[in-house]
Design a protein around this motif. Sequence first.
Motif, PDB file in Angstrom:
ATOM      1  N   UNK A   1      13.529  46.795  46.989  1.00  0.00           N
ATOM      2  CA  UNK A   1      13.291  45.374  47.755  1.00  0.00           C
ATOM      3  C   UNK A   1      11.695  45.382  48.090  1.00  0.00           C
ATOM      4  N   UNK A   2      11.350  46.421  48.517  1.00  0.00           N
ATOM      5  CA  UNK A   2       9.803  46.359  49.039  1.00  0.00           C
ATOM      6  C   UNK A   2       8.856  45.875  47.918  1.00  0.00           C
ATOM      7  N   UNK A   3       8.996  46.503  46.845  1.00  0.00           N
ATOM      8  CA  UNK A   3       8.420  46.129  45.472  1.00  0.00           C
ATOM      9  C   UNK A   3       8.705  44.750  44.983  1.00  0.00           C
ATOM     10  N   UNK A   4       9.923  44.275  45.439  1.00  0.00           N
ATOM     11  CA  UNK A   4       9.904  42.762  44.824  1.00  0.00           C
ATOM     12  C   UNK A   4       9.293  42.072  45.950  1.00  0.00           C
TER      13      UNK A   4
ATOM     14  N   UNK B   1       4.937  44.560  35.675  1.00  0.00           N
ATOM     15  CA  UNK B   1       5.408  43.913  36.730  1.00  0.00           C
ATOM     16  C   UNK B   1       6.873  43.120  36.432  1.00  0.00           C
ATOM     17  N   UNK B   2       6.791  42.061  35.752  1.00  0.00           N
ATOM     18  CA  UNK B   2       7.897  41.434  35.449  1.00  0.00           C
ATOM     19  C   UNK B   2       8.889  42.500  34.893  1.00  0.00           C
TER      20      UNK B   2
ATOM     21  N   UNK C   1      14.381  44.576  35.804  1.00  0.00           N
ATOM     22  CA  UNK C   1      14.909  45.704  35.640  1.00  0.00           C
ATOM     23  C   UNK C   1      15.733  45.973  37.072  1.00  0.00           C
ATOM     24  N   UNK C   2      15.099  45.775  38.131  1.00  0.00           N
ATOM     25  CA  UNK C   2      15.653  45.794  39.337  1.00  0.00           C
ATOM     26  C   UNK C   2      16.903  44.980  39.724  1.00  0.00           C
TER      27      UNK C   2
ATOM     28  N   UNK D   1      18.338  51.522  30.488  1.00  0.00           N
ATOM     29  CA  UNK D   1      17.724  52.716  31.002  1.00  0.00           C
ATOM     30  C   UNK D   1      16.344  52.859  31.241  1.00  0.00           C
ATOM     31  N   UNK D   2      16.277  53.238  32.681  1.00  0.00           N
ATOM     32  CA  UNK D   2      14.561  53.337  32.881  1.00  0.00           C
ATOM     33  C   UNK D   2      13.534  54.020  31.965  1.00  0.00           C
TER      34      UNK D   2
END
Length: 229
Positions: free
Chosen positions: A104-107, A161-162, A167-168, A174-175
């Motif tokens: 959430x902080x990254x978003x 970034x996008x 992904x979030x 898979x990451x």
Amino acid sequence: MTTGVRRRMGVEERRQQLIGVALELFSRRSPDEVSIDEIASAAGISRPLVYHYFPGKLSLYEAALKRASEDLAARFSEPHEGPLGARLLRVMRRYFDFVDEHGPGFAALMRGGPAVGSSATNALIDSVRQVAYEQILAHLEITEAPARLELVVRSWISLAESTALIWLDGRRIPRGELEVQLVHDFAALTAVSAAYDEEMTALVKRMVQDEPAEGPFADLAARLIALAG
């Protein structure tokens, strides 16, 4: 029997504690869902004392974003040793470590959160992008990028970034696959640009000349050859 005595924090120490507490809460939930009361409770102080150090949630939020942006920017720091593909892959792994730990902080950082339109927030985002841009140029051993290379590198940073934001939202891929894919994307964007520019052609040749057969760039080439077959 001994009685514990709570140590009184100095002004800057308390500010840093509140920033850390806020960042932890903003990392787990949207900033809009976090109240000053929650921050005060997690820090073990009263609500009025939070306001003594920060005039409001927005200023505390921006301070937390500043710390997060510095942490994220540091993820692009990588020793200039070994094949470029492996270096970029290590960078992407650290980048997604941050995304994974601070979803959430990254978003909020990338989308602006409750500080949409804030010049301070936009400046933080731009600072992360600029650090990433300069780090990639340093790995390419280029001081001043020609126009096509600047376009490639800045486009790739936006793509990272996008990709992370998408992904979030469900983490459906898979990451690890996305980390490799983004390294492949960098190579592909550079190669496409090289088809139109001799300077970029020379750069691509330098990029791949020391790449090992088991590296991510060679893996991309093998996958494309398999598709063509």
